[in-house]
Design a protein around this motif. Structure first.
Motif, PDB file in Angstrom:
ATOM      1  N   TYR A  87       0.871  -1.187   0.000  1.00  0.00           N
ATOM      2  CA  TYR A  87       0.000   0.000   0.000  1.00  0.00           C
ATOM      3  C   TYR A  87       0.902   1.229   0.000  1.00  0.00           C
ATOM      4  CZ  TYR A  87      -3.575   3.387   1.409  1.00  0.00           C
ATOM      5  OH  TYR A  87      -4.428   4.464   1.469  1.00  0.00           O
ATOM      6  N   ASN A  88       0.945   1.918  -1.128  1.00  0.00           N
ATOM      7  CA  ASN A  88       1.788   3.111  -1.260  1.00  0.00           C
ATOM      8  C   ASN A  88       0.984   4.173  -2.002  1.00  0.00           C
ATOM      9  OD1 ASN A  88       4.559   1.795  -0.450  1.00  0.00           O
ATOM     10  ND2 ASN A  88       3.626   0.417  -1.942  1.00  0.00           N
ATOM     11  N   LYS A  89       0.513   5.173  -1.257  1.00  0.00           N
ATOM     12  CA  LYS A  89      -0.331   6.204  -1.860  1.00  0.00           C
ATOM     13  C   LYS A  89       0.542   7.306  -2.450  1.00  0.00           C
ATOM     14  CE  LYS A  89      -4.491   7.038  -0.502  1.00  0.00           C
ATOM     15  NZ  LYS A  89      -5.742   7.438   0.194  1.00  0.00           N
ATOM     16  N   TYR A  90       0.292   7.596  -3.731  1.00  0.00           N
ATOM     17  CA  TYR A  90       1.045   8.603  -4.467  1.00  0.00           C
ATOM     18  C   TYR A  90       0.116   9.708  -4.952  1.00  0.00           C
ATOM     19  CZ  TYR A  90       5.345   5.814  -4.867  1.00  0.00           C
ATOM     20  OH  TYR A  90       6.510   5.126  -4.602  1.00  0.00           O
ATOM     21  N   SER A  91       0.572  10.942  -4.827  1.00  0.00           N
ATOM     22  CA  SER A  91      -0.125  12.040  -5.474  1.00  0.00           C
ATOM     23  C   SER A  91       0.207  12.000  -6.960  1.00  0.00           C
ATOM     24  CB  SER A  91       0.326  13.375  -4.884  1.00  0.00           C
ATOM     25  OG  SER A  91       1.695  13.627  -5.224  1.00  0.00           O
ATOM     26  N   TRP A  92      -0.501  12.835  -7.758  1.00  0.00           N
ATOM     27  CA  TRP A  92      -0.209  12.881  -9.190  1.00  0.00           C
ATOM     28  C   TRP A  92       1.248  13.268  -9.437  1.00  0.00           C
ATOM     29  CZ3 TRP A  92      -2.231  10.585 -13.030  1.00  0.00           C
ATOM     30  CH2 TRP A  92      -3.595  10.300 -13.067  1.00  0.00           C
ATOM     31  N   ILE A  93       1.726  14.253  -8.689  1.00  0.00           N
ATOM     32  CA  ILE A  93       3.113  14.705  -8.883  1.00  0.00           C
ATOM     33  C   ILE A  93       4.084  13.580  -8.557  1.00  0.00           C
ATOM     34  CG2 ILE A  93       4.880  16.294  -8.028  1.00  0.00           C
ATOM     35  CD1 ILE A  93       2.695  18.383  -7.651  1.00  0.00           C
ATOM     36  N   GLN A  94       3.833  12.857  -7.464  1.00  0.00           N
ATOM     37  CA  GLN A  94       4.717  11.747  -7.085  1.00  0.00           C
ATOM     38  C   GLN A  94       4.671  10.614  -8.104  1.00  0.00           C
ATOM     39  OE1 GLN A  94       2.888  11.177  -3.216  1.00  0.00           O
ATOM     40  NE2 GLN A  94       4.732  11.930  -2.171  1.00  0.00           N
ATOM     41  N   LEU A  95       3.466  10.345  -8.647  1.00  0.00           N
ATOM     42  CA  LEU A  95       3.344   9.285  -9.642  1.00  0.00           C
ATOM     43  C   LEU A  95       4.105   9.641 -10.918  1.00  0.00           C
ATOM     44  CD1 LEU A  95       2.048   6.560 -10.393  1.00  0.00           C
ATOM     45  CD2 LEU A  95       0.069   7.834 -11.258  1.00  0.00           C
ATOM     46  N   LYS A  96       4.041  10.907 -11.313  1.00  0.00           N
ATOM     47  CA  LYS A  96       4.768  11.346 -12.511  1.00  0.00           C
ATOM     48  C   LYS A  96       6.274  11.263 -12.304  1.00  0.00           C
ATOM     49  CE  LYS A  96       1.108  14.439 -14.118  1.00  0.00           C
ATOM     50  NZ  LYS A  96       0.690  15.851 -14.304  1.00  0.00           N
ATOM     51  N   ARG A  97       6.713  11.549 -11.090  1.00  0.00           N
ATOM     52  CA  ARG A  97       8.140  11.415 -10.789  1.00  0.00           C
ATOM     53  C   ARG A  97       8.566   9.953 -10.817  1.00  0.00           C
ATOM     54  NH1 ARG A  97       8.210  15.555  -5.622  1.00  0.00           N
ATOM     55  NH2 ARG A  97       8.204  17.519  -6.824  1.00  0.00           N
ATOM     56  N   LEU A  98       7.674   9.091 -10.373  1.00  0.00           N
ATOM     57  CA  LEU A  98       7.978   7.652 -10.369  1.00  0.00           C
ATOM     58  C   LEU A  98       8.058   7.110 -11.791  1.00  0.00           C
ATOM     59  CD1 LEU A  98       8.222   5.067  -8.495  1.00  0.00           C
ATOM     60  CD2 LEU A  98       5.758   4.767  -8.880  1.00  0.00           C
ATOM     61  N   THR A  99       7.173   7.616 -12.666  1.00  0.00           N
ATOM     62  CA  THR A  99       7.089   7.114 -14.044  1.00  0.00           C
ATOM     63  C   THR A  99       7.022   8.282 -15.025  1.00  0.00           C
ATOM     64  OG1 THR A  99       4.696   6.977 -13.750  1.00  0.00           O
ATOM     65  CG2 THR A  99       5.946   4.936 -13.419  1.00  0.00           C
ATOM     66  N   PRO A 100       8.125   8.977 -15.243  1.00  0.00           N
ATOM     67  CA  PRO A 100       8.099  10.175 -16.100  1.00  0.00           C
ATOM     68  C   PRO A 100       7.738   9.894 -17.553  1.00  0.00           C
ATOM     69  CG  PRO A 100      10.357   9.586 -15.501  1.00  0.00           C
ATOM     70  CD  PRO A 100       9.455   8.761 -14.640  1.00  0.00           C
ATOM     71  N   ALA A 101       7.919   8.658 -18.012  1.00  0.00           N
ATOM     72  CA  ALA A 101       7.634   8.345 -19.419  1.00  0.00           C
ATOM     73  C   ALA A 101       6.151   8.087 -19.670  1.00  0.00           C
ATOM     74  CB  ALA A 101       8.447   7.132 -19.861  1.00  0.00           C
ATOM     75  N   VAL A 102       5.357   7.961 -18.599  1.00  0.00           N
ATOM     76  CA  VAL A 102       3.940   7.642 -18.747  1.00  0.00           C
ATOM     77  C   VAL A 102       3.107   8.902 -18.530  1.00  0.00           C
ATOM     78  CG1 VAL A 102       2.011   6.248 -17.898  1.00  0.00           C
ATOM     79  CG2 VAL A 102       4.330   5.299 -17.902  1.00  0.00           C
ATOM     80  N   SER A 103       2.290   9.227 -19.501  1.00  0.00           N
ATOM     81  CA  SER A 103       1.334  10.325 -19.345  1.00  0.00           C
ATOM     82  C   SER A 103       0.059   9.747 -18.750  1.00  0.00           C
ATOM     83  CB  SER A 103       1.032  10.986 -20.697  1.00  0.00           C
ATOM     84  OG  SER A 103      -0.013  11.919 -20.552  1.00  0.00           O
ATOM     85  N   TRP A 104      -0.079   9.856 -17.432  1.00  0.00           N
ATOM     86  CA  TRP A 104      -1.212   9.239 -16.762  1.00  0.00           C
ATOM     87  C   TRP A 104      -2.527   9.947 -17.088  1.00  0.00           C
ATOM     88  CZ3 TRP A 104      -0.907   4.531 -15.149  1.00  0.00           C
ATOM     89  CH2 TRP A 104       0.331   4.009 -14.756  1.00  0.00           C
ATOM     90  N   GLU A 105      -2.455  11.257 -17.368  1.00  0.00           N
ATOM     91  CA  GLU A 105      -3.677  11.950 -17.778  1.00  0.00           C
ATOM     92  C   GLU A 105      -4.242  11.315 -19.053  1.00  0.00           C
ATOM     93  OE1 GLU A 105      -1.173  14.973 -15.542  1.00  0.00           O
ATOM     94  OE2 GLU A 105      -0.836  13.464 -17.093  1.00  0.00           O
ATOM     95  N   GLU A 106      -3.355  11.034 -19.999  1.00  0.00           N
ATOM     96  CA  GLU A 106      -3.803  10.397 -21.237  1.00  0.00           C
ATOM     97  C   GLU A 106      -4.262   8.963 -20.986  1.00  0.00           C
ATOM     98  OE1 GLU A 106      -0.728  10.771 -24.132  1.00  0.00           O
ATOM     99  OE2 GLU A 106      -1.347  12.793 -24.703  1.00  0.00           O
TER     100      GLU A 106
END
Length: 677
Positions: A248-267
């Motif tokens: 269980y690891n809760k990430y904000s949008w900013i943290q998720l983007k830092r974790l996976t910069p190549a993935v556009s999660w909005e898209e």
């Protein structure tokens, strides 16, 4: 849950013989399964079930065979009748349940048309894959494939937030593999190597079917396997997935983007039809770090081949005979089955996946009468009372933790037989066109059904299994036990023919008490009465629990079911704790019944003996070595034999019932016996 389990078999009652024109009583059905050449003190599973195992071959189409299969055979026949009648109903309302069942059955049974189609129904998806030009296109296409049930890249779903069970959360987990478990990519034992080689060849055959020549197909297969191996390297092992806090690891949008910069999660959200959210729960962050690097370092051409292969693999069960047989040949290295199931059973399995609850509405009308529902509902309460008394008597748990544990037990919801409210499948489009397209639309229906829960109140009335399922489960986020009607069935028997001694072993111990105990096993105990994950135990109590659990881990690590493979005691501890808990709680509850007090023998067995035999009957099962090896590597359930002999060896009343003494193989010294609940 009762393992997934595929669980296990029974002989139907023999016809009463006539002797001197007088009817003789049929032999007790438990007696028919015995192997009396084996002492119960030597191997209780073989004693209780060995006669049946010796006389009952595993069907060629199955990886194992047992009571669960025979229950399923009965269910299959009922559902087949329902489906055939639906298919012949020319007046069924368009969009209604009958029309959908009839059309899905017809599309799955028309083998000539399915063979004529070949893989042509997949042309739109194959064209989309082949038109991918960059990472954005890759993600867009993969999102569409996941919507229609193609497993690829990673796992995403909407489920209750473990630490706030009143909220639905978007969750990410490791995935993207073509083999069942990350260990298959690395283990060097003979069986794992055989499976790995078969999978490589299967990849090759897929690319040949897609039009590649031999050399190109071999190159593509090698590249895809190497890609999956990189994902497997970053995947957690089975035992490591059991800790709910570490997963269980809760990430904000900013943290998720830092974790996976190549993935556009909005898209990704837009492609998947997901509502925007503020945060995401990531199960295994290290997997996503590796995935992000693999996403950018792997050629787009290899990713396209990967998606094509996963599309074929995910769709193979609903395609032409060549495509299906390629898939079956590979899967046989995991199951040991030497022939596929008949098409009609495969069609029913597909109906179950697509809209099992719709079938369930028709099923329970004739299969689970109100009297049976009441019997097992009352039994749940008897088990709850017995569990309450055991918690109150615990010497190792503090009063403050006991108070909270008793509150959790009292608030544990029971769902017995079938839901009060049925799912609405009116938006699901089913016709008599290609079978695979019907299943794609069904997967898309479930995808949207799941993701539409974001931002809405949690529906705690929902069932995760259909009524006809031979299984059960505990849901920690809802603090509930769910007990489908099919789980209580016994082939060839009506419920009112089953004596209490048998039923308390077969149903109360191995199902009801088992699922209740999951609320207090190594994982479930970490969730409180509301279903929220947090530390509600006193530290000393947690330490005592871990020390007690270490004994059951040690015990099951000793078991060696096949070749050199041992049971993974750590990965299976939750199920083993639940088995033992179910047996001791069920025994306490049974001791309060009139049947126990009366002490009357049935089939030559005392009530106590019959209780233990009833439990063993629930695990009447045999499986092929290939399936057994796969289970040991991928399943959190120990094999059936160990699920009988393991907990029995810890219960003093078992020793009394069958005269087990020091020196017997079933004997376990007091110092090593497991006592938790």
């Amino acid at each position: 849950m009762r393992a997934h389990h595929i669980l296990i078999a029974i002989l139907t009652l023999s016809l009463a013989a006539c002797h001197n024109e007088e009817k003789q009583a049929a032999p007790d059905f438990l007696v028919l399964d015995l192997d009396t050449t084996v002492s119960p003190a030597t191997d209780f599973f073989e004693y209780a079930n060995g006669g049946w195992v010796k006389s009952t071959p595993i069907p060629a189409a199955e990886s194992g065979w047992g009571v669960g299969n025979l229950v399923q055979e009965d269910i299959y026949q009922r559902l087949r009748n329902i489906s055939e009648k639906a298919a012949q109903n020319d007046t069924a309302k368009r969009g209604g349940v009958t029309q959908k069942i009839g059309d899905l059955w017809s599309s799955g049974m028309d083998s000539a048309r399915i063979d004529k189609y070949g893989i042509s129904p997949l042309k739109p998806e194959l064209d989309s894959i082949r038109n991918i030009g960059n990472i954005a296109g890759l993600l867009r296409t993969a999102a569409g494939l996941q919507e229609m049930g193609v497993g690829c890249l990673f796992g995403d779903y909407v489920g209750q937030d473990d630490k706030n069970s009143n909220a639905m959360a978007f969750q990410l987990e490791q995935g993207g593999l073509g083999l069942p478990n990350r260990d298959y990519y690395f283990k060097t034992d003979e069986k794992s190597t055989k499976v790995r080689d078969a999978y490589r060849h299967y990849l090759y055959l897929n690319f040949r079917e897609l039009g590649a020549d031999e050399a190109t197909a071999a190159k593509k297969a090698a590249a895809v396997f190497a890609l999956e191996t990189r994902l497997a390297t970053a995947s957690r092992k089975l035992a490591d997935l059991r800790d709910p806090n570490k997963n269980y690891n809760k990430y904000s949008w900013i943290q998720l983007k830092r974790l996976t910069p190549a993935v556009s999660w909005e898209e990704w959200f837009e492609f998947s039809g997901i509502k925007p959210v503020d945060s995401v729960i990531v199960g295994q962050p290290e997997f996503y770090t590796a995935f992000d690097k693999t996403l950018t370092s792997t050629p787009i051409g290899t990713w396209k081949d990967y998606l094509e292969s996963h599309l074929i693999q995910s769709s193979a069960s609903y395609l032409d005979s060549v495509t299906f047989n390629n898939f079956f040949t590979f899967r046989s290295t995991l199951t040991g089955a030497t022939a596929p199931r008949p098409r009609w059973k495969r069609a029913l399995d597909a109906e179950e996946r697509a809209m099992g609850e719709a079938l369930g509405q028709l099923f329970v009308q004739e299969y689970f009468p109100p009297a049976a529902k009441q019997r097992y509902s009352d039994m749940v309460e008897n088990m709850r009372t017995a569990y309450k008394e055991r918690i109150q008597k615990l010497s190792w748990m503090s009063d403050s933790t006991k108070k909270l544990a008793l509150d959790k037990l009292s608030r544990m919801t029971k769902k017995v037989g079938y839901p009060d409210h049925w799912k609405d499948f009116s938006a699901l489009n089913i016709d008599r066109g290609p079978w695979v397209l019907n299943m794609q639309r069904a997967s898309a229906w479930w995808h949207h059904y799941n993701f539409d829960k974001l931002g809405k109140p949690v529906d705690r009335t929902e069932w995760g299994m259909s009524p006809q399922t031979y299984n059960a489960y505990y849901n920690p986020s809802n603090n509930e036990i769910v007990l489908p009607a099919g789980q209580f069935a016994v082939p060839g028997k009506k419920d009112d023919e089953l004596d209490d001694a048998f039923v308390y072993g077969y149903a109360a111990a191995s199902t009801i008490g088992h699922e209740m105990t999951h609320g207090f096993d190594d994982e479930g105990r970490q969730y409180d009465a509301d279903g929220d994950l947090h530390e509600w135990w006193q530290p000393a109590d947690s330490a005592h629990f871990v020390n007690h659990a270490a004994f059951i881990i040690r015990q099951f690590n000793e078991f060696n079911p096949v070749d050199t493979l041992h049971v993974n005691g750590e990965a299976t501890q939750g199920e083993n704790i639940a088995d033992l808990g179910g047996l001791v709680i069920g025994l306490d509850a049974f001791k309060k019944t009139a049947a126990y007090a009366k002490g009357e023998k049935i089939g030559g067995f005392t009530p106590l003996q019959r209780y233990f035999l009833g439990y063993a009957y629930g695990w009447l099962y045999q499986e092929r070595k290939e399936a057994l090896a796969s289970q040991l590597m991928t399943d959190v359930h120990a094999p059936a034999k160990e699920r009988v002999n393991g907990p029995m060896a810890n219960i003093p009343e078992f020793y009394d019932a069958f005269g087990v003494k020091s020196g017997d193989k079933m004997y376990r010294p007091d110092s090593l016996r497991v006592v938790i609940w």
